[in-house]
Design a protein around this motif. Structure first.
Motif, PDB file in Angstrom:
ATOM      1  N   GLY A  10       0.815  -1.202   0.000  1.00 51.77           N
ATOM      2  CA  GLY A  10       0.000   0.000   0.000  1.00 51.77           C
ATOM      3  C   GLY A  10       0.842   1.242   0.000  1.00 51.77           C
ATOM      4  N   LEU A  11       0.187   2.362   0.302  1.00 49.29           N
ATOM      5  CA  LEU A  11       0.830   3.674   0.344  1.00 49.29           C
ATOM      6  C   LEU A  11       1.052   4.063   1.803  1.00 49.29           C
ATOM      7  N   VAL A  12       2.266   4.474   2.115  1.00 51.45           N
ATOM      8  CA  VAL A  12       2.598   4.858   3.489  1.00 51.45           C
ATOM      9  C   VAL A  12       3.573   6.032   3.446  1.00 51.45           C
ATOM     10  N   GLN A  13       3.527   6.854   4.472  1.00 48.89           N
ATOM     11  CA  GLN A  13       4.467   7.966   4.550  1.00 48.89           C
ATOM     12  C   GLN A  13       5.829   7.494   5.034  1.00 48.89           C
ATOM     13  N   ALA A  14       6.842   8.232   4.671  1.00 50.74           N
ATOM     14  CA  ALA A  14       8.192   7.927   5.143  1.00 50.74           C
ATOM     15  C   ALA A  14       8.206   7.857   6.666  1.00 50.74           C
ATOM     16  N   GLY A  16       6.940   5.333   8.257  1.00 51.46           N
ATOM     17  CA  GLY A  16       5.869   4.427   8.633  1.00 51.46           C
ATOM     18  C   GLY A  16       6.243   2.968   8.505  1.00 51.46           C
ATOM     19  N   SER A  17       5.250   2.119   8.729  1.00 47.05           N
ATOM     20  CA  SER A  17       5.461   0.666   8.722  1.00 47.05           C
ATOM     21  C   SER A  17       4.401  -0.027   7.880  1.00 47.05           C
ATOM     22  N   LEU A  18       4.793  -1.167   7.356  1.00 41.71           N
ATOM     23  CA  LEU A  18       3.874  -2.075   6.674  1.00 41.71           C
ATOM     24  C   LEU A  18       4.294  -3.499   6.997  1.00 41.71           C
ATOM     25  N   ARG A  19       3.336  -4.399   6.956  1.00 44.94           N
ATOM     26  CA  ARG A  19       3.626  -5.828   7.119  1.00 44.94           C
ATOM     27  C   ARG A  19       3.098  -6.567   5.901  1.00 44.94           C
ATOM     28  N   LEU A  20       4.007  -7.150   5.151  1.00 42.45           N
ATOM     29  CA  LEU A  20       3.628  -7.954   4.003  1.00 42.45           C
ATOM     30  C   LEU A  20       3.452  -9.406   4.417  1.00 42.45           C
ATOM     31  N   LEU A  86      10.195   3.086   7.019  1.00 43.46           N
ATOM     32  CA  LEU A  86      10.223   3.037   5.566  1.00 43.46           C
ATOM     33  C   LEU A  86      10.724   4.343   4.970  1.00 43.46           C
ATOM     34  N   LYS A  87      11.422   4.205   3.847  1.00 44.29           N
ATOM     35  CA  LYS A  87      11.996   5.332   3.132  1.00 44.29           C
ATOM     36  C   LYS A  87      11.432   5.365   1.710  1.00 44.29           C
ATOM     37  N   PRO A  88      11.455   6.524   1.075  1.00 48.00           N
ATOM     38  CA  PRO A  88      10.970   6.580  -0.313  1.00 48.00           C
ATOM     39  C   PRO A  88      11.691   5.590  -1.227  1.00 48.00           C
ATOM     40  N   GLN A 116       3.032 -12.940  -7.559  1.00 46.41           N
ATOM     41  CA  GLN A 116       2.751 -11.899  -8.548  1.00 46.41           C
ATOM     42  C   GLN A 116       3.185 -10.511  -8.077  1.00 46.41           C
ATOM     43  N   GLY A 117       3.437 -10.379  -6.795  1.00 47.02           N
ATOM     44  CA  GLY A 117       3.937  -9.112  -6.280  1.00 47.02           C
ATOM     45  C   GLY A 117       2.860  -8.240  -5.667  1.00 47.02           C
ATOM     46  N   THR A 118       3.303  -7.373  -4.761  1.00 43.94           N
ATOM     47  CA  THR A 118       2.427  -6.381  -4.149  1.00 43.94           C
ATOM     48  C   THR A 118       3.150  -5.043  -4.123  1.00 43.94           C
ATOM     49  N   GLN A 119       2.450  -3.982  -4.459  1.00 45.30           N
ATOM     50  CA  GLN A 119       3.073  -2.660  -4.582  1.00 45.30           C
ATOM     51  C   GLN A 119       3.217  -2.013  -3.210  1.00 45.30           C
ATOM     52  N   VAL A 120       4.403  -1.510  -2.950  1.00 47.17           N
ATOM     53  CA  VAL A 120       4.667  -0.687  -1.763  1.00 47.17           C
ATOM     54  C   VAL A 120       5.135   0.679  -2.244  1.00 47.17           C
ATOM     55  N   THR A 121       4.444   1.719  -1.815  1.00 44.59           N
ATOM     56  CA  THR A 121       4.810   3.079  -2.182  1.00 44.59           C
ATOM     57  C   THR A 121       5.014   3.893  -0.915  1.00 44.59           C
ATOM     58  N   VAL A 122       6.179   4.503  -0.792  1.00 43.92           N
ATOM     59  CA  VAL A 122       6.515   5.310   0.369  1.00 43.92           C
ATOM     60  C   VAL A 122       6.655   6.758  -0.083  1.00 43.92           C
ATOM     61  N   SER A 123       5.803   7.607   0.463  1.00 36.89           N
ATOM     62  CA  SER A 123       5.829   9.020   0.092  1.00 36.89           C
ATOM     63  C   SER A 123       6.735   9.805   1.039  1.00 36.89           C
TER      64      SER A 123
END
Length: 124
Positions: A10-14, A16-20, A86-88, A116-123
């Motif tokens: 998903g989309l997260v700010q610099a 931040g955290s995500l769990r795949l 997370l970093k950009p 197939q992959g999952t998109q990670v976007t860091v703003s």
């Protein structure tokens, strides 16, 4: 039929955290080391983290050491990637992959199955 299905991107700010998560089916999960790779736009696929068949052995790319953590739950046939601070430059499509009886290291040629992959976007 082997399937690896990633989720949690998903989309997260610099900062931040995500769990795949990567759910595996069609294979004997505890026979496989598992890895996470990523590919940013215009760049090649690169190793992020890997974990051995039973878990204790892990490998990380230098760029994510101390920020990312890989783990697995063999009862659930699932491998996880916890991503903190997370970093950009972490923006990429993240793929999980399975390596039969392997070490779970950075050698992408060892991995027989890919999701197939999952998109990670860091703003920023």
């Amino acid at each position: 039929q082997v399937q690896l299905v990633e989720s949690g991107g998903g989309l997260v700010q610099a900062g931040g955290s995500l769990r795949l998560s990567c759910a595996a089916s069609g294979l004997t999960f505890n026979y496989y080391a598992m890895g996470w790779f990523r590919q940013a736009p215009g760049k090649g696929r690169e190793f992020v983290a890997g974990i051995g068949r039973s878990g204790p052995s892990t490998h990380y790319a230098d760029s994510v050491k101390g920020r990312f953590s890989i783990s697995r739950d063999n009862a659930k046939n699932t491998v996880y990637l916890q991503m903190n601070s997370l970093k950009p430059e972490d923006t990429a499509v993240y793929y999980c992959a399975a390596d039969y009886w392997g070490p779970g290291d950075s050698d992408s040629l060892r991995y027989e199955y890919w999701g197939q992959g999952t998109q990670v976007t860091v703003s920023s």
